[in-house]
Design a protein around this motif. Structure first.
Motif, mmCIF file in Angstrom:
data_model
loop_
_atom_site.group_PDB
_atom_site.id
_atom_site.type_symbol
_atom_site.label_atom_id
_atom_site.label_comp_id
_atom_site.label_asym_id
_atom_site.label_seq_id
_atom_site.Cartn_x
_atom_site.Cartn_y
_atom_site.Cartn_z
ATOM 1 N N ASP A 190 8.851 5.289 -43.371
ATOM 2 C CA ASP A 190 8.756 3.890 -43.767
ATOM 3 C C ASP A 190 7.504 3.621 -44.585
ATOM 4 N N ARG A 191 6.405 4.288 -44.205
ATOM 5 C CA ARG A 191 5.176 4.107 -44.973
ATOM 6 C C ARG A 191 5.370 4.572 -46.408
ATOM 7 N N VAL A 194 7.337 1.916 -48.264
ATOM 8 C CA VAL A 194 6.509 0.752 -48.604
ATOM 9 C C VAL A 194 5.613 1.059 -49.788
ATOM 10 N N ALA A 301 5.540 -12.705 -44.411
ATOM 11 C CA ALA A 301 6.066 -11.434 -44.910
ATOM 12 C C ALA A 301 7.575 -11.336 -44.686
ATOM 13 N N ILE A 302 8.042 -11.740 -43.503
ATOM 14 C CA ILE A 302 9.476 -11.696 -43.198
ATOM 15 C C ILE A 302 10.225 -12.694 -44.069
ATOM 16 N N ARG A 363 14.102 -0.953 -47.904
ATOM 17 C CA ARG A 363 13.058 -1.964 -47.688
ATOM 18 C C ARG A 363 13.200 -2.605 -46.319
ATOM 19 N N SER A 366 12.111 -0.298 -43.526
ATOM 20 C CA SER A 366 10.668 -0.110 -43.412
ATOM 21 C C SER A 366 10.017 -1.134 -42.495
ATOM 22 N N VAL A 367 10.698 -2.238 -42.185
ATOM 23 C CA VAL A 367 10.146 -3.238 -41.261
ATOM 24 C C VAL A 367 11.035 -3.362 -40.015
ATOM 25 N N ASP A 368 11.751 -2.289 -39.681
ATOM 26 C CA ASP A 368 12.640 -2.265 -38.515
ATOM 27 C C ASP A 368 13.816 -3.226 -38.674
ATOM 28 N N LEU A 387 16.422 -8.920 -39.813
ATOM 29 C CA LEU A 387 14.985 -8.702 -39.887
ATOM 30 C C LEU A 387 14.359 -9.083 -38.550
ATOM 31 N N ARG A 390 9.245 -12.680 -36.580
ATOM 32 C CA ARG A 390 7.825 -12.703 -36.250
ATOM 33 C C ARG A 390 7.318 -14.108 -36.484
#
Length: 401
Positions: A190-191, A194, A301-302, A363, A366-368, A387, A390
């Motif tokens: 995932d890193r 990103v 971000a979300i 994408r 990368s944020v689960d 998503l 958060r």
């Protein structure tokens, strides 16, 4: 004849069939005895190796050879751990998976390899195993050797009890933690996604500025310079050139607005997803019904990922779907932000093959997040994205602590 439960499985309950009886000194017991006798020499080798290489490497870490020596010592710990796993398979009948190798990125140079090796959790667990085995190896060797001549009748029971401890040590320190190792691999992947996405976005912004607004502003400056020279000689031509420059200014401003909207639209920051997605829907070539059912706003971000996901999906609807209508639904389900985009077009959308949909899936992953496409040939197409929710206030409080 010994009818105690086999050490290779859990004890049976009253509702389960009894395990197959074992002789006291069967092949399994002799293998366990051989393993216990080997514990001391193997533990002694491992202990001397760990103490020598790691202590020397740590002590010389202030010099240029210290950290490389420590890294090579950890590599050796991995190799000795591999030998111990093979011994456990052969003599204890214990199935132990091999841990993941070092990342492929570490092959790119000595410094990346050095850093990855020094922070390798697998190697450090192996080093801990080798360091703590010596006292236990002395105990098992002494008890087993003594029992061979003195406590022969109880040796099978002692061997099984001590072998159970051996199995626990191997499982605890030499067997990879499946969930942890999987999560580490996912985070590393995932890193990379990103970083690649951020680099691609920066290249896109640079290209848009260079080929669009910058080129237009350069032409505008040249046109105004020519108009200034003609101002006294030919006022009418100068006025015409100023009028053209005014038009170029409007176009440049619009390009800059579009570029800024592509980075992070102001309407999303000020008014949230409902207004921002409604604005995106107006630019689609087919009518789009937008429904956003959120009583609170997720983290910025979300929210941004959700906006750009819907924006790209609606661009696909405009370009490829041949649809007559489309819809966007956004809602919250427990701790997930749900997005669903539908169209009544021709279908056939596919995540594989390096398409834009594949990029969206990466994408979100990368944020689960999750990304699912249902698009049979002939339509309709339904794209569902999830998503992690958060909370905006929680993130803000966490930032101020």
């Amino acid at each position: 004849m010994d009818t105690s439960p086999t050490p290779h499985g859990p004890a049976t309950s009253s509702s389960e069939p009894l395990p197959r009886p074992r002789f006291a000194f069967d092949a399994v017991t002799w293998k366990e005895i051989a393993n216990l006798l080997l514990n001391f020499p193997m533990a002694l080798v491992g202990f001397i190796y760990v103490v020598t290489t790691l202590t020397l490497g740590a002590g010389l870490s202030v010099t240029v050879i210290g950290l490389p020596l420590l890294a090579f010592g950890l590599v050796g710990c991995r190799l000795l751990g591999k030998v111990e796993r093979r011994r456990a398979r052969a003599l204890l009948g214990l199935h132990v998976d091999e841990p993941r190798p070092l990342r492929r990125e570490t092959l790119g140079g000595f410094l990346p390899w050095l850093w990855a090796t020094l922070k390798d959790p697998v190697a450090w667990r192996h080093a801990l195993y080798l360091a703590i085995r010596l006292p236990w190896g002395i105990v098992t060797f002494t008890v087993t050797l003594t029992s061979l001549f003195v406590l022969w009748p109880v040796l099978p029971f002692l061997a099984r009890g001590m072998s159970a401890v051996d199995r626990a040590l191997v499982r605890g320190l030499l067997q990879p933690s499946d969930e942890l190792e999987r999560r580490i691999a996912e985070l590393e992947s995932d890193r990379g996604v990103v970083f690649d996405t951020a680099a691609a976005d920066l290249r896109r912004i640079e290209r848009d500025l260079h080929d669009g607004a910058q080129a237009r502003l350069v032409a505008l400056a040249m046109g105004l310079g020519l108009a200034k020279e003609k101002l006294l000689e030919d006022p009418e031509a100068a006025a015409k050139m100023v009028g053209e420059a005014h038009g170029e200014v409007k176009v440049a401003l619009q390009e800059l607005r579009d570029l800024a909207r592509g980075i992070h639209p102001a309407i999303l920051t000020d008014r949230g997803l409902d207004a921002a997605l409604s604005s995106v829907a107006t630019r689609c070539t087919v009518p789009v019904a937008v429904t956003v059912d959120l009583v609170a706003r997720p983290a910025e971000a979300i929210e941004g990922i959700a906006y750009f996901t819907v924006s790209e999906l609606l661009q696909n609807v405009s370009k490829h779907s041949r649809a007559r209508t489309a819809s966007v639904d956004v809602w919250r389900s427990e701790d997930r932000l749900m997005i669903q985009v539908r169209d009544d077009g021709q279908g056939g959308a596919d995540v594989s093959g390096g398409s834009g949909l594949a990029g969206l899936a990466e994408r979100l992953d990368s944020v689960d997040g999750l990304f699912v496409v249902a698009s049979p040939v002939g339509g309709p197409t339904v794209v569902t994205a999830e998503l992690p929710w958060r909370d905006r206030e929680f993130r803000r409080q966490g930032a101020t602590r």
